[in-house]
Motif scaffolding. Sequence first.
Motif, PDB file in Angstrom:
ATOM      1  N   GLU A 311       0.843  -1.200   0.000  1.00 48.38           N
ATOM      2  CA  GLU A 311       0.000   0.000   0.000  1.00 48.38           C
ATOM      3  C   GLU A 311       0.874   1.243   0.000  1.00 48.38           C
ATOM      4  O   GLU A 311       2.101   1.172   0.119  1.00 48.38           O
ATOM      5  N   ALA A 312       0.230   2.383  -0.117  1.00 46.57           N
ATOM      6  CA  ALA A 312       0.894   3.681   0.011  1.00 46.57           C
ATOM      7  C   ALA A 312      -0.047   4.627   0.743  1.00 46.57           C
ATOM      8  O   ALA A 312      -1.263   4.400   0.796  1.00 46.57           O
ATOM      9  N   GLU A 313       0.532   5.697   1.300  1.00 47.68           N
ATOM     10  CA  GLU A 313      -0.275   6.658   2.048  1.00 47.68           C
ATOM     11  C   GLU A 313       0.214   8.078   1.780  1.00 47.68           C
ATOM     12  O   GLU A 313       1.386   8.306   1.496  1.00 47.68           O
ATOM     13  N   ASP A 314      -0.749   9.014   1.882  1.00 47.54           N
ATOM     14  CA  ASP A 314      -0.450  10.441   1.825  1.00 47.54           C
ATOM     15  C   ASP A 314       0.284  10.830   0.547  1.00 47.54           C
ATOM     16  O   ASP A 314       1.247  11.599   0.576  1.00 47.54           O
ATOM     17  N   LEU A 315      -0.165  10.272  -0.587  1.00 46.72           N
ATOM     18  CA  LEU A 315       0.452  10.631  -1.857  1.00 46.72           C
ATOM     19  C   LEU A 315       0.034  12.043  -2.265  1.00 46.72           C
ATOM     20  O   LEU A 315      -0.960  12.588  -1.772  1.00 46.72           O
ATOM     21  N   ASN A 351      -7.387   7.894  -5.518  1.00 49.13           N
ATOM     22  CA  ASN A 351      -7.080   7.434  -4.169  1.00 49.13           C
ATOM     23  C   ASN A 351      -5.661   7.873  -3.811  1.00 49.13           C
ATOM     24  O   ASN A 351      -4.711   7.556  -4.535  1.00 49.13           O
ATOM     25  N   LEU A 352      -5.536   8.605  -2.717  1.00 48.64           N
ATOM     26  CA  LEU A 352      -4.209   9.022  -2.244  1.00 48.64           C
ATOM     27  C   LEU A 352      -3.635   8.043  -1.230  1.00 48.64           C
ATOM     28  O   LEU A 352      -2.508   8.233  -0.767  1.00 48.64           O
ATOM     29  N   ASN A 353      -4.406   7.013  -0.867  1.00 47.18           N
ATOM     30  CA  ASN A 353      -3.942   5.966   0.048  1.00 47.18           C
ATOM     31  C   ASN A 353      -4.255   4.603  -0.582  1.00 47.18           C
ATOM     32  O   ASN A 353      -5.062   3.830  -0.051  1.00 47.18           O
ATOM     33  N   GLY A 415       4.358  11.455   1.080  1.00 44.83           N
ATOM     34  CA  GLY A 415       4.064  10.132   0.549  1.00 44.83           C
ATOM     35  C   GLY A 415       5.026   9.087   1.069  1.00 44.83           C
ATOM     36  O   GLY A 415       6.210   9.352   1.312  1.00 44.83           O
ATOM     37  N   SER A 416       4.529   7.882   1.277  1.00 46.67           N
ATOM     38  CA  SER A 416       5.347   6.741   1.674  1.00 46.67           C
ATOM     39  C   SER A 416       4.694   5.476   1.133  1.00 46.67           C
ATOM     40  O   SER A 416       3.485   5.445   0.862  1.00 46.67           O
ATOM     41  N   VAL A 417       5.504   4.441   0.995  1.00 48.98           N
ATOM     42  CA  VAL A 417       5.035   3.183   0.428  1.00 48.98           C
ATOM     43  C   VAL A 417       5.391   2.060   1.386  1.00 48.98           C
ATOM     44  O   VAL A 417       6.461   2.072   2.023  1.00 48.98           O
ATOM     45  N   HIS A 418       4.485   1.086   1.519  1.00 55.88           N
ATOM     46  CA  HIS A 418       4.664  -0.036   2.435  1.00 55.88           C
ATOM     47  C   HIS A 418       5.065  -1.270   1.628  1.00 55.88           C
ATOM     48  O   HIS A 418       4.321  -1.727   0.745  1.00 55.88           O
ATOM     49  N   LEU A 419       6.255  -1.800   1.942  1.00 59.64           N
ATOM     50  CA  LEU A 419       6.779  -2.973   1.245  1.00 59.64           C
ATOM     51  C   LEU A 419       7.102  -4.070   2.246  1.00 59.64           C
ATOM     52  O   LEU A 419       7.546  -3.793   3.369  1.00 59.64           O
TER      53      LEU A 419
END
Length: 1075
Positions: A311-315, A351-353, A415-419
């Motif tokens: 996922e990603a958040e706060d793009l 979608n920004l998240n 922005g950040s991404v979850h890996l």
Amino acid sequence: MPAADADPGMSGGSEPAAPTARGERALSVLWSFGKYLGALLPVYLAGYYGFSISVVLLGLMVYMGWKHSRQQKATRLRSAMYLLENEREFTTKKVFRVKTDLPPWVSFPDVEKVEWLNKILQQAWPFIGQYLEKLLVETVAPAISASSIHLQTLSFTKVNIGDKALKLVGIKAHTEHDKRQVMLDLYLSYAGDVEVNVEIKKYFCKAGVKGIQLHGKLRVILEPLIGDLPLIGAVTMFFIRRPKLDINWTGLTNLLDIPGLNAMSDTMIMDAIASHLVLPNRLTVPLVADLHVAQLRSPLPRGVVRIHLLEAEDLTAKDTVIKGLINGKSDPYAVLRVGTQIFTSHHVDSNLNPQWREIYEVIVHEVPGQELEVEVFDKDPDQDDFLGRAKVDLDIVKKARIVDDWFNLSDVPSGSVHLKLEWLSLLSSADRLSEVIQKNQNLTSKTADPPAAAILAIYLDQAYDLPMRKGNKDPSPMVQISIQDTTKESKTCYGTNNPVWEDAFTFFIQDPRKQDIDIQVKDDDRSSPLGSLTIPLPRLLGAPELTMDQWFQLENSGSGSRIYIKIVLRILWLSDDASPTTPSPRPPVPGSGSGQGGVTSEVNPSGPGGPVKPQPTRPQHTTPDPEFATEGVLRIHLVEAQNLIAKDNFMGGMVKGKSDPYVKIRVAGITFRSHTIKENLNPVWNELYEVILTQLPGQEIQFELFDKDIDQDDFLGRFKLNLRDIISAQFIDTWYTLNDVKSGRVHLVLEWLPRVSEIQRLEQILQYHSQQSYQNKVVPSTGVLFVYVERAHGLPLKKNGKEPKIGAEIILKNVTYKTKICERSTSPRWDEAFRYLIRDPRDETLTVKLSHSWGQVLGSLTLPLREVLAEPGLVLDRWLSLDGALPESQILLRATLKILDTQLAVCRGDASNDGSIDEVIPRWDPSHLDLKHRSGFSISNDNPNSTGQVKLTTGYSTEENRLFITVHSCRALAACSKDGADPYVSFILLPDKKATTKRKTATKKRDLNPEFNERFDFDFTLEEATQRRLDLSVKNSVSFMSRERELIGKLQLDLDQIDLKTSVTQWYDLIAETN
């Protein structure tokens, strides 16, 4: 006119110059008129033929774009040249302002600046240019001209590589990962005024290059390291990532600078470079013979990384309304890159998240070095907007096994991404295959492909005797390899029916129990089949180490058509000890990640930019390299020598003296020297030497004898032994004849010591060793200790409160090793291995000392080896508390003890007891050895007429339907003259009236122990082969007038007495011919 009259000489001298000046002015006027006419001509023609004004405007736009592109390239080239010439001044100014765009030796402390090497390159650059000019004109141009009828008039009219030499901006050496290689990263930068012009006279075509920029990181691997000159077996080089390239074109290739074409041309050139020099492609240059170049050019991957794009958040919102007055959202998708492997996720609308929940698998060829790059974009109808990038060093994933974390996106406000990244090791056994497949079935993903259970590496080597095309023309074969829905093609070998491809391919396999390999050999038109082959993968599961390396008979092809392929299957296994880091929430400070947007050294358990929290779990066991604790021990017992040459003569050689001999033994870069025995041509040394060795191809042990003198020592002879032969024999007790001298031989006892983990053998071995004594006072080792120091945790700070730079000293008796020094941390990680020879593990102690830069002691560990003896399998692997440190200070290490067994301890040691022998080891028989036994060694047999022995392999290949006979070598041949003999082997398969099966090897000069290693094939059925009789003779090559004996010995062998299907290798006695 007075002035003219006053100086007639002046006026006379100016008369020839005036017409020249007027001619130059006229030519300049004509050239200017021609340029204006050329510019107006397209406009006139467009009006004459009735073209629209838009055509003229389009042409004008293309011209302006081309002009702008040319100016930009010239500016970039001048800037790059200035930067390289003024690097120190530029670096000094920039370092106080910003740390970007600095040379690697400034940004990374472990990158060394090698200015001395750049000076050498600059000095040698003109001579390199002369070599390249000769290469292009004399080699490349004729080759291109011969390749096509249209290029027959091609020539290089100018080759000048300029004055600007290639520059090494920095070099980084990696020596901590594999002790059998040296790995170098070369940071290359070239901004040169090179000028190369090409002309094809037939078409009045001129093209060329004037100025090139090339910047990249070239990895050079020197492996394997060997114990003989040139010390390096081969040099392998490649770019881990594509280098940056910029070319200034001239002549007809000016068209390539037109906007749109310039990017396309640079991409095509980079594709050509990548096909040879960018991972997974490598350029390998062997430096020694008998080296497995294929394994270096196409090695197995280091591992596989399974990427969970979660996922990603706060793009950043890119789809704004009313010119940004009203913020919209984005339609994000992610692009993942590892080298040349690229994956694109699906896009999530508005979608920004976003949540993707997709799984990808990438092959990792090199760690450290390769990185995972994740870029996020906003999907748009025209051009997609950039939403940020993150990078992760895959070496960190290898060490941590599982990384589950958030990564800040760089180059964007937020922005950040979850890996979640998992390192999958490669297993060479199928024991856990069912468990892996069961785990994969429980994984869910939105991608179409299920996770792989294994990877398959196919090395396509060559083919032999492929069928001809129509008209009896040579084919141009290529190969298509298909597994399920994936097909890969080899390169095409033009105009041959014996192609050599040397291509490597890698496939992901979901279930090797149900899949097949389909191989199609075709002509280059893809429509004319030349042969096919199907290999079921279940067949590979039953092969040793899941590997098949052999010739295969092609189906639907010629009777003799075959193909050589090496196939390696590896099961993908996630270590049971791996424990993921706990993923933190999205970092609270948007965009606070590093400049590279990813991990640089250690993974932050709470995510980059997030609050640091203690890692909830630590690995309980070490994760050493698979090569850890695989070395062996060679024991060399130098017994005696006989019949050495007398070097200490008197009165000019009229009075014979003796010698003072000693021996030098060189192996794996280590030199042993015996003591000197005074005035003795038959010395007895009785000295013992032991060395820990890694099994490398081509490794040799060199023995040299010298006579000790006051000035310069005299040479008494030498000989070499191949380590591979000693390992295959395990135990050798024999004499070796000295080479390069008239006489002399040496008696050696060599043993490659078996390594066992049974502690019951220790007492028996110690008892045998206590009964032995050697002149050099050496006590034989009873074991070898392997120590792997992985990491420490919770170490104290320095006295000034700063974090220390920690190194570890590992001490056992008088042998001390040091690790690298880790940068400031209280939880350093070393990942280094060491090994020690152990005399008596019951009385010895291992000591580990931790210190700040080898100064202030921060803790120590004392480990009696008795504790290792008490561990299951003699392996201690856990966290151990440190003395003289904090209560929580610990170190994680593995200590593996291997008992060094010896046949002598059984054969002799038990005999001294009550006469009962628990284990019977058969008498050592040298008949199976592949050694150069010298003439001083005779094999006892009951046949008085024996004149030596010959080693043969006889067998029948059911796949090729051929009988094959390999003549390996001879030993202890009878001499035919004072110089020995010039032997060769000839044989015939009886009955054979027309001598069609007669064969002959090459002749070996003056060698009574020759090696031939020649194979001979015969097209017989198995039934026909068993009806043949081998009539073999070993002969001495003599001239017509020579009186020397020709026949050395004979052998007759009925092939029906041999199991040909198992290909028997054996030594046979040669019988002297009698009347």
